[in-house]
Design a protein around this motif. Structure first.
Motif, PDB file in Angstrom:
ATOM      1  N   ASN A 192      46.368  42.274  40.794  1.00  0.00           N
ATOM      2  CA  ASN A 192      47.444  41.199  40.138  1.00  0.00           C
ATOM      3  C   ASN A 192      47.692  39.996  41.415  1.00  0.00           C
ATOM      4  OD1 ASN A 192      48.928  42.206  37.857  1.00  0.00           O
ATOM      5  ND2 ASN A 192      50.068  43.948  39.416  1.00  0.00           N
ATOM      6  N   LYS A 193      47.736  38.932  40.903  1.00  0.00           N
ATOM      7  CA  LYS A 193      48.289  37.713  41.409  1.00  0.00           C
ATOM      8  C   LYS A 193      48.516  38.111  42.848  1.00  0.00           C
ATOM      9  CE  LYS A 193      47.863  32.839  41.105  1.00  0.00           C
ATOM     10  NZ  LYS A 193      47.953  32.452  42.300  1.00  0.00           N
ATOM     11  N   LEU A 228      44.542  27.643  43.680  1.00  0.00           N
ATOM     12  CA  LEU A 228      43.468  26.908  44.960  1.00  0.00           C
ATOM     13  C   LEU A 228      42.733  26.138  43.612  1.00  0.00           C
ATOM     14  CD1 LEU A 228      41.235  29.257  47.138  1.00  0.00           C
ATOM     15  CD2 LEU A 228      43.289  27.007  47.069  1.00  0.00           C
ATOM     16  N   PHE A 229      42.447  27.117  41.788  1.00  0.00           N
ATOM     17  CA  PHE A 229      42.381  26.132  40.772  1.00  0.00           C
ATOM     18  C   PHE A 229      42.811  25.917  39.149  1.00  0.00           C
ATOM     19  CE2 PHE A 229      39.382  28.679  42.970  1.00  0.00           C
ATOM     20  CZ  PHE A 229      38.984  27.933  44.101  1.00  0.00           C
ATOM     21  N   GLY A 230      44.361  26.910  39.025  1.00  0.00           N
ATOM     22  CA  GLY A 230      45.188  26.503  38.252  1.00  0.00           C
ATOM     23  C   GLY A 230      44.344  27.453  37.180  1.00  0.00           C
ATOM     24  N   ASN A 231      45.478  27.813  36.237  1.00  0.00           N
ATOM     25  CA  ASN A 231      44.846  29.147  35.046  1.00  0.00           C
ATOM     26  C   ASN A 231      44.724  30.266  35.125  1.00  0.00           C
ATOM     27  OD1 ASN A 231      45.946  26.345  33.010  1.00  0.00           O
ATOM     28  ND2 ASN A 231      43.305  25.507  33.835  1.00  0.00           N
ATOM     29  N   ASP A 232      45.825  30.244  36.781  1.00  0.00           N
ATOM     30  CA  ASP A 232      44.917  31.641  36.989  1.00  0.00           C
ATOM     31  C   ASP A 232      45.723  32.878  35.919  1.00  0.00           C
ATOM     32  OD1 ASP A 232      44.192  30.999  39.684  1.00  0.00           O
ATOM     33  OD2 ASP A 232      45.830  30.376  40.378  1.00  0.00           O
ATOM     34  N   ILE A 233      44.772  33.618  35.904  1.00  0.00           N
ATOM     35  CA  ILE A 233      45.155  35.141  35.271  1.00  0.00           C
ATOM     36  C   ILE A 233      45.585  35.764  35.903  1.00  0.00           C
ATOM     37  CG2 ILE A 233      44.531  36.751  33.322  1.00  0.00           C
ATOM     38  CD1 ILE A 233      42.246  34.492  32.889  1.00  0.00           C
ATOM     39  N   SER A 234      46.490  36.926  35.518  1.00  0.00           N
ATOM     40  CA  SER A 234      47.759  38.039  36.049  1.00  0.00           C
ATOM     41  C   SER A 234      48.190  38.498  34.955  1.00  0.00           C
ATOM     42  CB  SER A 234      48.440  38.078  37.717  1.00  0.00           C
ATOM     43  OG  SER A 234      48.695  38.657  37.852  1.00  0.00           O
ATOM     44  N   PRO A 235      47.655  40.393  35.047  1.00  0.00           N
ATOM     45  CA  PRO A 235      46.969  41.105  35.812  1.00  0.00           C
ATOM     46  C   PRO A 235      45.434  40.577  34.974  1.00  0.00           C
ATOM     47  CG  PRO A 235      47.889  41.963  33.844  1.00  0.00           C
ATOM     48  CD  PRO A 235      48.565  40.934  33.302  1.00  0.00           C
ATOM     49  N   ILE A 236      44.231  40.795  36.113  1.00  0.00           N
ATOM     50  CA  ILE A 236      43.081  40.847  36.116  1.00  0.00           C
ATOM     51  C   ILE A 236      42.464  42.073  35.619  1.00  0.00           C
ATOM     52  CG2 ILE A 236      42.413  38.759  35.993  1.00  0.00           C
ATOM     53  CD1 ILE A 236      41.098  39.520  38.461  1.00  0.00           C
ATOM     54  N   VAL A 237      41.371  42.734  35.060  1.00  0.00           N
ATOM     55  CA  VAL A 237      40.936  43.986  35.126  1.00  0.00           C
ATOM     56  C   VAL A 237      39.931  43.606  35.754  1.00  0.00           C
ATOM     57  CG1 VAL A 237      40.260  46.658  34.291  1.00  0.00           C
ATOM     58  CG2 VAL A 237      42.303  45.166  33.067  1.00  0.00           C
TER      59      VAL A 237
END
Length: 111
Positions: free
Chosen positions: A50-51, A57-66
């Protein structure tokens, strides 16, 4: 050094070739943190990340990721990061190995 530390990073000059001198500290508010315990799979491990915070830092983050880790051969490890909630493009390259156990591999995986 000043710009590095102003971002909340750690500065550590090094003589090692290609070693970064400015990096995020272990307790950085950036990036992802493990959610729960790693789950063992038939070919390796799976863990949800999870974020950490709203900072990006870069935008458009995805949370959660596997994160999936697959022991493919004694000398080859494959890892895959993906969004469990939305299908995204992945390079259609299938690389299978005979599959080995962690005990047979010439490398170690730690979480």
């Amino acid at each position: 050094k000043e710009a590095c530390e102003a971002r909340g990073c750690t500065w550590c000059a090094s003589d090692a070739t290609n070693a970064p001198w400015c990096f995020f500290p272990e307790n950085s508010p950036y990036g992802y943190a493990r959610s729960g315990s790693p789950e063992q799979t038939d070919r390796g491990w799976r863990v949800t990340l999870n974020k950490r915070q709203a900072l990006s830092l870069f935008g458009n983050d995805i949370s959660p990721i596997v994160l999936e880790v697959e022991f493919q051969t004694k000398d080859r490890l494959r890892f895959r990061l993906y969004d469990p909630n939305a299908q995204r493009f992945e390079v259609p390259l299938k690389i299978d190995g005979p599959g080995v156990t962690a005990e047979e591999a010439n490398y170690e995986v730690e979480f």
